[in-house]
Design a protein around this motif. Structure first.
Motif, short mmCIF file in Angstrom:
data_model
loop_
_atom_site.label_atom_id
_atom_site.label_comp_id
_atom_site.label_asym_id
_atom_site.label_seq_id
_atom_site.Cartn_x
_atom_site.Cartn_y
_atom_site.Cartn_z
N UNK A 2 0.78 -1.35 -0.02
CA UNK A 2 0.06 0.44 0.63
C UNK A 2 0.69 1.51 -0.32
N UNK A 3 0.12 2.55 -0.82
CA UNK A 3 1.44 3.71 -1.18
C UNK A 3 0.85 4.68 0.67
N UNK A 8 -3.62 7.26 3.74
CA UNK A 8 -3.37 8.75 4.03
C UNK A 8 -4.38 9.55 3.71
N UNK A 9 -4.50 9.97 2.42
CA UNK A 9 -5.53 10.28 1.35
C UNK A 9 -7.09 10.06 2.15
N UNK A 10 -6.40 8.52 2.02
CA UNK A 10 -8.23 7.97 2.62
C UNK A 10 -9.33 8.14 3.35
N UNK A 11 -8.18 8.00 4.61
CA UNK A 11 -7.97 8.74 5.63
C UNK A 11 -8.84 9.39 5.73
N UNK A 12 -8.09 10.54 5.16
CA UNK A 12 -9.34 12.11 4.93
C UNK A 12 -9.95 12.24 4.52
N UNK A 13 -10.06 11.21 2.96
CA UNK A 13 -11.69 10.88 2.86
C UNK A 13 -13.28 10.66 3.72
N UNK A 14 -12.51 10.43 4.76
CA UNK A 14 -13.83 10.37 5.64
C UNK A 14 -14.13 10.99 6.20
N UNK A 117 -5.12 8.43 -8.13
CA UNK A 117 -5.04 10.40 -7.77
C UNK A 117 -4.06 11.27 -7.59
N UNK A 118 -3.44 10.54 -5.89
CA UNK A 118 -2.82 10.60 -5.00
C UNK A 118 -1.43 9.64 -6.02
N UNK A 119 -1.29 8.86 -6.59
CA UNK A 119 0.05 7.90 -6.93
C UNK A 119 -0.06 8.38 -8.52
N UNK A 120 -1.05 9.65 -9.48
CA UNK A 120 -0.40 9.82 -10.79
C UNK A 120 0.06 11.24 -10.49
#
Length: 125
Positions: A2-3, A8-14, A117-120
């Motif tokens: 996992x990146x 971390x971005x997915x956690x913020x998405x909550x 998006x983060x990985x890109x």
């Protein structure tokens, strides 16, 4: 594997929209406060226009690229490359298409859009 930044971005998405989540994942490098980044990304949730426009996560990555671009390449070209990579991985760039609003077939979840998006963006830095 996992990146870390993508997760971390997915956690913020909550607690915020997809654009804001991507922006917040890069906040340490951008030198902007969390409040500023939340405000910057606030109009890009649900694909800017209620799922009828570009994915908010991809918009967030494009905005972050503008802050983070230290290369000789114009941010426009970085954004084009991110868009192409995102589309290849997610299947589309328009929020409504990604969510299957008309087709009833989801191509990519919001969490995965944020990850892509983060990985890109990382791949362009």
């Amino acid at each position: 594997m996992a990146n870390v930044r993508a997760e971390k971005a997915v956690e913020y998405k909550k607690t915020c929209n997809c654009a804001q989540a991507v922006l917040l994942a890069f906040k340490d490098e951008m030198g902007k406060s969390e409040e500023e980044l939340l405000a910057l990304g606030s109009g890009f949730g649900s694909g800017m226009g209620g799922m009828e426009a570009t994915c908010g996560a991809l918009c967030g990555a494009a905005m972050a690229a503008g802050f983070l671009n230290a290369s000789a390449a114009p941010t426009k070209m970085m954004t084009k490359a991110m868009l192409e990579e995102f589309k290849e991985k997610a299947g589309a760039t328009i929020c409504g298409d990604l969510k299957g609003i008309k087709t009833k077939k989801m191509l990519c979840s919001c969490d995965d859009c944020v990850r892509h998006a983060v990985v890109a963006l990382e791949n362009q830095l």
